[in-house]
Design a protein around this motif. Sequence first.
Motif, short mmCIF file in Angstrom:
data_model
loop_
_atom_site.label_atom_id
_atom_site.label_comp_id
_atom_site.label_asym_id
_atom_site.label_seq_id
_atom_site.Cartn_x
_atom_site.Cartn_y
_atom_site.Cartn_z
N VAL A 189 0.88 -1.40 -0.20
CA VAL A 189 0.00 0.01 -0.02
C VAL A 189 0.80 1.44 0.17
N ILE A 190 1.91 1.26 0.47
CA ILE A 190 2.71 2.50 0.66
C ILE A 190 3.47 2.71 -0.61
N GLU A 191 3.83 1.77 -1.29
CA GLU A 191 4.44 1.96 -2.52
C GLU A 191 3.36 2.45 -3.55
N VAL A 192 2.17 1.95 -3.56
CA VAL A 192 0.98 2.69 -4.16
C VAL A 192 0.78 4.00 -4.07
N LEU A 193 0.79 4.28 -2.72
CA LEU A 193 0.46 5.79 -2.31
C LEU A 193 1.68 6.78 -3.03
N ILE A 194 2.81 6.10 -2.82
CA ILE A 194 4.02 6.86 -3.21
C ILE A 194 3.90 7.40 -4.62
N GLY A 195 3.54 6.16 -5.41
CA GLY A 195 3.40 6.24 -6.80
C GLY A 195 2.52 7.39 -7.29
N ARG A 196 1.22 7.22 -6.51
CA ARG A 196 0.30 8.10 -7.10
C ARG A 196 0.44 9.46 -6.55
N LEU A 197 1.21 9.71 -5.39
CA LEU A 197 1.60 11.21 -4.95
C LEU A 197 2.46 11.72 -5.93
N ARG A 198 3.63 10.94 -6.45
CA ARG A 198 4.58 11.31 -7.44
C ARG A 198 3.86 11.78 -8.80
N ARG A 199 2.86 11.23 -9.18
CA ARG A 199 2.10 11.37 -10.39
C ARG A 199 1.50 12.68 -10.25
N LYS A 200 1.01 13.01 -8.90
CA LYS A 200 0.17 14.08 -8.81
C LYS A 200 1.03 15.30 -8.44
N LEU A 201 2.29 15.32 -7.76
CA LEU A 201 3.00 16.51 -7.46
C LEU A 201 3.95 16.72 -8.48
N ASP A 202 4.25 15.74 -9.55
CA ASP A 202 5.42 15.90 -10.36
C ASP A 202 4.96 14.95 -11.62
N PRO A 203 3.81 15.61 -12.42
CA PRO A 203 3.24 14.76 -13.53
C PRO A 203 4.43 14.59 -14.83
N GLU A 204 5.36 15.80 -14.83
CA GLU A 204 6.00 15.92 -15.78
C GLU A 204 7.53 15.33 -15.57
N GLY A 205 7.81 15.15 -14.41
CA GLY A 205 9.09 14.39 -13.82
C GLY A 205 10.04 15.53 -13.72
N ASP A 206 9.94 16.87 -13.51
CA ASP A 206 10.65 17.88 -13.47
C ASP A 206 11.32 18.14 -12.24
N TRP A 207 10.54 17.89 -11.01
CA TRP A 207 10.99 18.21 -9.61
C TRP A 207 11.37 17.26 -8.91
N GLN A 208 10.85 16.03 -8.97
CA GLN A 208 11.09 14.95 -8.42
C GLN A 208 11.29 14.90 -7.02
N PRO A 209 10.47 15.18 -6.17
CA PRO A 209 10.47 15.64 -4.73
C PRO A 209 10.53 14.34 -3.85
N ILE A 210 10.32 12.88 -4.49
CA ILE A 210 10.21 11.93 -3.69
C ILE A 210 11.31 11.12 -3.78
N GLU A 211 12.57 10.80 -3.16
CA GLU A 211 13.66 10.00 -3.55
C GLU A 211 13.33 8.55 -3.04
N THR A 212 13.75 7.72 -3.70
CA THR A 212 13.64 6.09 -3.14
C THR A 212 14.97 5.93 -2.81
N LEU A 213 15.24 5.28 -1.54
CA LEU A 213 16.57 4.85 -1.27
C LEU A 213 16.62 3.13 -0.95
N ARG A 214 16.88 2.53 -1.79
CA ARG A 214 16.84 1.10 -1.91
C ARG A 214 17.34 0.44 -0.60
N GLY A 215 16.28 -0.27 -0.01
CA GLY A 215 16.48 -0.90 1.15
C GLY A 215 16.29 -0.09 2.38
N ARG A 216 16.06 1.30 2.42
CA ARG A 216 15.94 2.42 3.29
C ARG A 216 14.77 2.99 3.54
#
Length: 225
Positions: A189-216
């Motif tokens: 559920v967290i991955e789904v919410l993060i994915g939806r937030l990314r699309r709403k906050l940054d639909p063009e991928g210009d700002w990229q406010p949420i960084e994924t840190l693998r394993g953390r």
Amino acid sequence: MRILVVEDETELRELLGRALKRQGHAVDLAADGIDGLHLATEYPIDLAIIDLGLPGQSGLEIVRQLRKRELDYPVLILTARSDWQDKVEALELGADDYVTKPFRIEELMARINALLRRSAGHAAPEVRIGPLEVNLSSQIVRMAGETLELTTFEYKVLEYFMLHPGQVVSKMELNEHLYDEDADPESNVIEVLIGRLRRKLDPEGDWQPIETLRGRGYRFRQDED
């Protein structure tokens, strides 16, 4: 945010639980001081609402134990007592605010919002990072001046990120602060919410406010430029 309510009056306890959930908070409830102290010290609480006159263990003793254990999240005291000395003692032990019964639920919610903001270092309800602005009182979200429509849980994730910018936040931490003790969210559920937030906050991928840190987990960008 995850809020603990320790109140022995059943009707009031359940009323507060419902009101807080309507505001989008995860809620833990305790009917006595013993259960209250256990929840207050063993769970990742963001704010506690504690009645002074509790069976089993007093609200004052819970506050004393929290501060002794260096748990510094905000504590709002509820009291039916008119004696100013009780209020002074609670504040001196480490409580952050108090409300005297009876009270209006709107006043309580305003005080809760103020305590949560101040604990994160914000005096005003508006929190801004880059082009993003979140009003923690009205829960209105604007990106570059345009209002965004978020679901309840999308907003809860974003609010948590905005109050913890630049910090690494694990999926477990998000789960614990978004859902109450009895909730059993699906594993992704967290991955789904993060994915939806990314699309709403940054639909063009210009700002990229949420960084994924693998394993953390995740990190919300802190810069305000």
